[in-house]
Design an enzyme around this catalytic site. Sequence first.
Site, mmCIF file in Angstrom:
data_model
loop_
_atom_site.group_PDB
_atom_site.id
_atom_site.type_symbol
_atom_site.label_atom_id
_atom_site.label_comp_id
_atom_site.label_asym_id
_atom_site.label_seq_id
_atom_site.Cartn_x
_atom_site.Cartn_y
_atom_site.Cartn_z
ATOM 1 C CG HIS A 79 -0.371 0.055 2.538
ATOM 2 N ND1 HIS A 79 -0.001 1.241 3.137
ATOM 3 C CD2 HIS A 79 -0.066 -0.918 3.437
ATOM 4 C CE1 HIS A 79 0.482 0.990 4.344
ATOM 5 N NE2 HIS A 79 0.473 -0.320 4.551
ATOM 6 C CG ASP A 81 -2.860 4.042 2.545
ATOM 7 O OD1 ASP A 81 -2.368 2.976 2.115
ATOM 8 O OD2 ASP A 81 -3.760 4.074 3.416
ATOM 9 C CG ASP A 109 2.561 0.615 7.960
ATOM 10 O OD1 ASP A 109 2.469 -0.035 6.908
ATOM 11 O OD2 ASP A 109 1.636 0.739 8.763
ATOM 12 C CD GLU A 143 -3.104 -1.537 5.329
ATOM 13 O OE1 GLU A 143 -3.268 -2.569 5.999
ATOM 14 O OE2 GLU A 143 -2.592 -0.501 5.811
ATOM 15 C CD GLU A 144 -1.662 2.180 7.479
ATOM 16 O OE1 GLU A 144 -2.374 1.721 8.391
ATOM 17 O OE2 GLU A 144 -0.479 1.842 7.316
ATOM 18 C CD GLU A 172 1.423 -3.840 5.495
ATOM 19 O OE1 GLU A 172 2.123 -3.104 6.222
ATOM 20 O OE2 GLU A 172 0.299 -3.520 5.072
ATOM 21 C CG HIS A 350 0.234 2.823 12.370
ATOM 22 N ND1 HIS A 350 -1.053 2.346 12.491
ATOM 23 C CD2 HIS A 350 0.630 2.464 11.127
ATOM 24 C CE1 HIS A 350 -1.404 1.704 11.384
ATOM 25 N NE2 HIS A 350 -0.394 1.768 10.546
HETATM 26 ZN ZN LIG Z 1 0.996 -1.159 6.388
#
Ligand SMILES: [Zn+2]
Length: 375
Positions: A79, A81, A109, A143-144, A172, A350
């Site tokens: 992903h 984003d 991430d 995705e987030e 990931e 995150h």
């Molecule tokens: Zn991720």
Amino acid sequence: MHTVIDPALLDPSGPGADLVDLTRTICDIPSVSGDEEALADAIETLLRGCPHLDVVRDGDALVARTNLGRDRRVVVAGHIDTVPIADNLPTRLVGTGDDAVLWGRGTVDMLGGVAVALALAAELGAPGSAPAHDLTWIFYDHEEVDSALNGLGRLARNHPGLLRGDFAILGEPSNAGIEGGCNGTMRVEVRTRGVAAHSARAWTGENAIHAAAPVLGRLAAYEPREVAVDGLVYREGLNAVRIEGGIAGNVIPDACTVEVNYRFAPSRSVEEAEAHLRDVFAGFDVVVTDAAGGARPGLDDPLAAQFVKSVLATTGGVPAPKYGWTDVARFAELGVPAVNFGPGDPLLAHKDDEHLPVAQLAQCRDALRAWLLGG
Ligand SMILES: [Zn+2]
């Protein structure tokens, strides 16, 4: 801030190829969920510049495929984003050479994984490079956030054929190790009923919160399983995550709801998970509010087994189970075995201080390249 990616960063035979600079450039194009267009545009321009790739764009997701007539097809997806920026862009490179660490949003991430995929997409299948399998590279949005918006889910609905493959790798963060499958998740509400009354005359009512005591008792006494699935051990969990009941300080409550989250091993289907919870809470009113099945690691699949062997020969270590729910489950649903393999420490995802030891970038690229070239 950049808005384009210099193609020289991707040319493995040229002097300008640099995976660290590529990762930095990608991170420095802000791409918080819902705002991926600029990064998707930059990636699209690069992919369309590769004559060996067929490129399809759907919203801010891109699918680029080789068509070399190989027997099998490997999908590599990531992903593009990120979670919101927290004063952690542009990126900062601290240190030099292999010891350098790249700090900033997206480094872990999972734009490091995206950079690895992009570099290999440009290289493998170009003249002079003959991968052992046909390749599908997927870069997707959203995705987030709420899973209804997930770009991979949208691709599966709009172009199911494009996601087809014999094995999938999600980039990931996994600290350059292999994490297989994922646990499933289910949320239920366990409800009790009573009879409302003034608390000064409590004997005329029936307390619904007290009636929930056995529910909490069963949860506290519950011993979660550890389950081996295809050689990996998954740890389950059953927990109250919220409790609600009562309307005033002088009223016997007539209703109480305990919300319970069950994380279950991928050997158990959603239906079996529900049956288990109805068993645990026998005698109570149980309502399922949310469920998503897990994904078996699929490491017994021949292609997966070969991937594990090849990668671990380069990086060492052993495959580990993934506990959180990830998009590997979407591939599992399509019947494609899938693993997580990417640079970065998943525990930093995150976090405002997410940072990536850059050595993991080349480690992932080299391991993936060696396997895709038939090593
Ligand atoms: Zn991720």
